[in-house]
Scaffold this active site. Structure first.
Site, PDB file in Angstrom:
ATOM      1  N   GLU A  95       0.833  -1.198   0.000  1.00 27.23           N
ATOM      2  CA  GLU A  95       0.000   0.000   0.000  1.00 27.23           C
ATOM      3  C   GLU A  95       0.871   1.252   0.000  1.00 27.23           C
ATOM      4  O   GLU A  95       1.965   1.258   0.555  1.00 27.23           O
ATOM      5  CB  GLU A  95      -0.920  -0.021   1.233  1.00 27.23           C
ATOM      6  CG  GLU A  95      -1.937  -1.162   1.130  1.00 27.23           C
ATOM      7  CD  GLU A  95      -2.846  -1.321   2.340  1.00 27.23           C
ATOM      8  OE1 GLU A  95      -3.995  -1.733   2.148  1.00 27.23           O
ATOM      9  OE2 GLU A  95      -2.415  -1.049   3.473  1.00 27.23           O
ATOM     10  N   CYS A 108       3.610   8.589   0.581  1.00 31.19           N
ATOM     11  CA  CYS A 108       4.162   7.686   1.590  1.00 31.19           C
ATOM     12  C   CYS A 108       4.247   6.305   0.933  1.00 31.19           C
ATOM     13  O   CYS A 108       3.220   5.730   0.560  1.00 31.19           O
ATOM     14  CB  CYS A 108       3.237   7.679   2.806  1.00 31.19           C
ATOM     15  SG  CYS A 108       3.696   6.458   4.040  1.00 31.19           S
ATOM     16  N   CYS A 115       6.581  -6.919   6.784  1.00 31.43           N
ATOM     17  CA  CYS A 115       7.722  -6.392   7.545  1.00 31.43           C
ATOM     18  C   CYS A 115       8.237  -7.480   8.478  1.00 31.43           C
ATOM     19  O   CYS A 115       7.455  -8.256   9.023  1.00 31.43           O
ATOM     20  CB  CYS A 115       7.294  -5.175   8.363  1.00 31.43           C
ATOM     21  SG  CYS A 115       8.666  -4.313   9.156  1.00 31.43           S
ATOM     22  N   CYS A 119       7.326  -4.767  15.815  1.00 28.34           N
ATOM     23  CA  CYS A 119       6.823  -3.663  16.642  1.00 28.34           C
ATOM     24  C   CYS A 119       5.374  -4.009  16.993  1.00 28.34           C
ATOM     25  O   CYS A 119       4.550  -4.223  16.102  1.00 28.34           O
ATOM     26  CB  CYS A 119       6.859  -2.351  15.864  1.00 28.34           C
ATOM     27  SG  CYS A 119       8.510  -1.949  15.261  1.00 28.34           S
ATOM     28  N   CYS A 122       2.065  -2.098  15.601  1.00 20.00           N
ATOM     29  CA  CYS A 122       1.966  -1.798  14.162  1.00 20.00           C
ATOM     30  C   CYS A 122       1.292  -2.946  13.409  1.00 20.00           C
ATOM     31  O   CYS A 122       1.665  -4.110  13.552  1.00 20.00           O
ATOM     32  CB  CYS A 122       3.362  -1.557  13.598  1.00 20.00           C
ATOM     33  SG  CYS A 122       3.359  -1.219  11.823  1.00 20.00           S
ATOM     34  N   GLU A 167      10.717  -2.095   6.392  1.00 14.98           N
ATOM     35  CA  GLU A 167      11.836  -1.361   6.979  1.00 14.98           C
ATOM     36  C   GLU A 167      12.838  -1.051   5.857  1.00 14.98           C
ATOM     37  O   GLU A 167      13.527  -1.948   5.364  1.00 14.98           O
ATOM     38  CB  GLU A 167      12.489  -2.222   8.081  1.00 14.98           C
ATOM     39  CG  GLU A 167      13.814  -1.697   8.585  1.00 14.98           C
ATOM     40  CD  GLU A 167      13.808  -0.218   9.002  1.00 14.98           C
ATOM     41  OE1 GLU A 167      12.889   0.227   9.707  1.00 14.98           O
ATOM     42  OE2 GLU A 167      14.746   0.484   8.597  1.00 14.98           O
ATOM     43  N   SER A 198      12.399   6.749   6.821  1.00 11.91           N
ATOM     44  CA  SER A 198      12.123   6.492   8.231  1.00 11.91           C
ATOM     45  C   SER A 198      12.556   5.079   8.592  1.00 11.91           C
ATOM     46  O   SER A 198      12.254   4.127   7.878  1.00 11.91           O
ATOM     47  CB  SER A 198      10.621   6.662   8.487  1.00 11.91           C
ATOM     48  OG  SER A 198      10.321   6.298   9.814  1.00 11.91           O
ATOM     49  N   HIS A 223       9.905   6.349  19.925  1.00  9.19           N
ATOM     50  CA  HIS A 223       8.815   5.932  20.830  1.00  9.19           C
ATOM     51  C   HIS A 223       9.203   5.785  22.301  1.00  9.19           C
ATOM     52  O   HIS A 223       8.332   5.782  23.166  1.00  9.19           O
ATOM     53  CB  HIS A 223       8.130   4.642  20.346  1.00  9.19           C
ATOM     54  CG  HIS A 223       7.619   4.727  18.942  1.00  9.19           C
ATOM     55  ND1 HIS A 223       6.867   5.777  18.494  1.00  9.19           N
ATOM     56  CD2 HIS A 223       7.766   3.895  17.876  1.00  9.19           C
ATOM     57  CE1 HIS A 223       6.554   5.592  17.211  1.00  9.19           C
ATOM     58  NE2 HIS A 223       7.095   4.463  16.808  1.00  9.19           N
ATOM     59  N   ASN A 297      -2.749   5.272  16.131  1.00 12.08           N
ATOM     60  CA  ASN A 297      -3.873   4.800  15.326  1.00 12.08           C
ATOM     61  C   ASN A 297      -4.190   3.376  15.759  1.00 12.08           C
ATOM     62  O   ASN A 297      -3.412   2.475  15.481  1.00 12.08           O
ATOM     63  CB  ASN A 297      -3.508   4.843  13.844  1.00 12.08           C
ATOM     64  CG  ASN A 297      -3.162   6.250  13.416  1.00 12.08           C
ATOM     65  OD1 ASN A 297      -3.974   7.162  13.566  1.00 12.08           O
ATOM     66  ND2 ASN A 297      -1.958   6.453  12.940  1.00 12.08           N
ATOM     67  N   CYS A 340      -0.477   6.026   9.844  1.00 15.54           N
ATOM     68  CA  CYS A 340       0.740   5.350  10.286  1.00 15.54           C
ATOM     69  C   CYS A 340       0.395   4.049  10.999  1.00 15.54           C
ATOM     70  O   CYS A 340      -0.434   4.032  11.906  1.00 15.54           O
ATOM     71  CB  CYS A 340       1.492   6.189  11.315  1.00 15.54           C
ATOM     72  SG  CYS A 340       2.083   7.742  10.723  1.00 15.54           S
TER      73      CYS A 340
HETATM   74  N1  SAH Z   1       9.942   0.648   9.450  1.00 11.10           N
HETATM   75  C1  SAH Z   1      10.071   2.070   9.329  1.00 11.10           C
HETATM   76  C2  SAH Z   1       9.084   2.664   8.346  1.00 11.10           C
HETATM   77  C3  SAH Z   1       7.645   2.594   8.781  1.00 11.10           C
HETATM   78  S1  SAH Z   1       7.152   4.184   9.188  1.00 11.10           S
HETATM   79  C4  SAH Z   1       9.960   2.705  10.683  1.00 11.10           C
HETATM   80  O1  SAH Z   1       9.637   2.013  11.631  1.00 11.10           O
HETATM   81  O2  SAH Z   1      10.255   3.892  10.817  1.00 11.10           O
HETATM   82  C5  SAH Z   1       5.684   3.944  10.050  1.00 11.10           C
HETATM   83  C6  SAH Z   1       5.646   4.828  11.277  1.00 11.10           C
HETATM   84  O3  SAH Z   1       4.387   4.627  11.932  1.00 11.10           O
HETATM   85  C7  SAH Z   1       6.708   4.447  12.271  1.00 11.10           C
HETATM   86  O4  SAH Z   1       7.152   5.587  12.937  1.00 11.10           O
HETATM   87  C8  SAH Z   1       5.931   3.564  13.237  1.00 11.10           C
HETATM   88  O5  SAH Z   1       6.557   3.475  14.480  1.00 11.10           O
HETATM   89  C9  SAH Z   1       4.616   4.272  13.291  1.00 11.10           C
HETATM   90  N2  SAH Z   1       3.494   3.435  13.702  1.00 11.10           N
HETATM   91  C10 SAH Z   1       3.379   2.097  13.584  1.00 11.10           C
HETATM   92  N3  SAH Z   1       2.196   1.683  14.061  1.00 11.10           N
HETATM   93  C11 SAH Z   1       1.544   2.790  14.450  1.00 11.10           C
HETATM   94  C12 SAH Z   1       0.245   3.027  14.985  1.00 11.10           C
HETATM   95  N4  SAH Z   1      -0.597   2.027  15.192  1.00 11.10           N
HETATM   96  N5  SAH Z   1      -0.099   4.298  15.258  1.00 11.10           N
HETATM   97  C13 SAH Z   1       0.747   5.328  15.005  1.00 11.10           C
HETATM   98  N6  SAH Z   1       1.969   5.165  14.494  1.00 11.10           N
HETATM   99  C14 SAH Z   1       2.371   3.914  14.225  1.00 11.10           C
END
Ligand code: SAH
Length: 352
Positions: A95, A108, A115, A119, A122, A167, A198, A223, A297, A340
């Site tokens: 996506e 984006c 992935c 985390c 996510c 990632e 990122s 975080h 989110n 995100c």
């Molecule tokens: N793997 C990379 C690129 C993904 S960016 C990274 O981790 O940076 C996606 C961003 O959304 C990251 O900052 C991640 O930590 C954040 N993210 C993931 N799940 C989320 C959620 N449920 N709500 C808000 N942010 C979230």
């Protein structure tokens, strides 16, 4: 007769293509013409290459194919955000998201199908990693969004963030190759400073970015600046603790002189106290930086909840009190699962 699998022509560098033409007794300069059709003009089939002779087009067709992505489903959010579900040549889906604001239109994009990191807040993590995206598959996502920006907003694409699925630093070579095409005149000619990669914070690869003297921006999903909390949220922190991250970031700044952005979600009862806010402020002093506080989110009924407004205000007070720039970002595209951490091919999964 079994058809021999043709190569995806966009896996070839310009030099590879030149070699191909020479080996076929053709002129070397053909490569540049074809290359421009493939990248700058994003052509999807050889027959449209109008300045290439029929015989040469047939030769190309005999040896290669153009693996173009297809936008399978486009969803429009009430806030203007658009989410594309993009089908790849092997029917896998990733996506990408178009995020409009008054000043910018940001693409984006995803760098992997799924992935490999876990985390636990996510949604993409639940898909696990299926494969890396090729440079052309990343490039095509940008082109699709650029076209949508022009069609639906009558505005140009201004920024690109690697904040979709995957990632990027674990698909290093392909992501850098895609960025090379996005920034080069044979591709989209976008300025590197309009691109942000990122990462979850793979220390070794941040150093590699610095060694490769990249000119785009770096964001780190932090975080928490406290190891214990961060490891609980992001298991990668066990092998890439805060200390290693700090050292890699120092190296990054020394070499590139570019500041870093930290992405930071504040969760109720997880990192919403002053101890965590002060640890973040301290970490922000390692190299020049700013903080984007992003809204959580929700991805299910799960264990995580967005922190209360007082906690967010407390963070901003602590950070600003120490001269650190902190912006609180509103979530976009939540109604279509485009925000995100929500990218998880939900429509596809629902079909199954
Ligand atoms: N793997 C990379 C690129 C993904 S960016 C990274 O981790 O940076 C996606 C961003 O959304 C990251 O900052 C991640 O930590 C954040 N993210 C993931 N799940 C989320 C959620 N449920 N709500 C808000 N942010 C979230």
């Amino acid at each position: 007769m079994d058809e021999v699998k043709k190569r995806d022509i966009r896996q070839l560098s310009l030099e590879d293509l030149e070699q191909f033409f020479l080996s076929q007794g053709e002129k070397k300069f053909r490569a540049k013409q074809v290359y421009e059709w493939l990248w700058h003009k994003s052509l999807k089939n050889f027959d449209d290459m109008s300045n290439i002779s029929l015989a040469t087009r047939e030769l190309l067709k005999e040896h290669f194919e153009i693996n173009h992505i297809r936008v399978d489903l486009m969803q429009h959010s009430t806030d203007g955000t658009i989410k594309n579900a993009v089908k790849l040549y092997d029917d896998k889906i990733v996506e990408s998201v178009l995020i409009p604001t008054s000043k910018r239109i940001t693409a984006c994009v995803s760098s992997q199908v799924g992935c490999s990191l876990d985390c636990n807040f996510c949604a993409t993590a639940r898909l696990k990693r299926m494969r890396n995206l090729n440079p052309d598959e990343i490039y095509d996502q940008v082109v699709a969004i650029k076209n949508e920006a022009e069609t639906y907003f009558n505005r140009p694409l201004t920024n690109i963030v690697f904040m979709g699925m995957g990632e990027p630093l674990l698909n290093y070579a392909n992501v850098l190759a895609a960025i090379e095409k996005i920034t080069s005149p044979e591709g989209l000619g976008m300025a590197p400073r309009r691109i942000t990669l990122s990462t979850v914070g793979v220390a070794k690869m941040i150093k590699k970015l610095a060694d490769d003297e990249v000119r785009f921006n770096l964001a780190v999903s932090l975080h928490s600046a406290i190891n214990e909390t961060r490891s609980r949220l992001m298991p990668i922190n066990d092998s890439n603790p805060i200390e290693d991250l700090a050292e890699a970031l120092k190296y990054w700044y020394q070499k590139t002189k570019r500041k870093v952005t930290y992405e930071y979600v504040i969760w109720d009862g997880v990192n919403d106290d002053e101890l965590h806010a002060r640890a973040l402020a301290k970490f922000c002093k390692v190299i020049p930086s700013k903080v984007n506080i992003i809204q959580y989110n929700p991805i299910d009924e799960g264990e995580f909840r967005q922190a209360k407004q007082e906690a967010v205000d407390m963070y901003v007070r602590v950070l600003e009190g120490q001269g650190i720039i902190a912006k609180v970002r509103k979530s976009r595209g939540q109604d279509i699962d485009a925000a995100c951490g929500q990218l998880a091919n939900k429509n596809e999964v629902a079909k199954i």
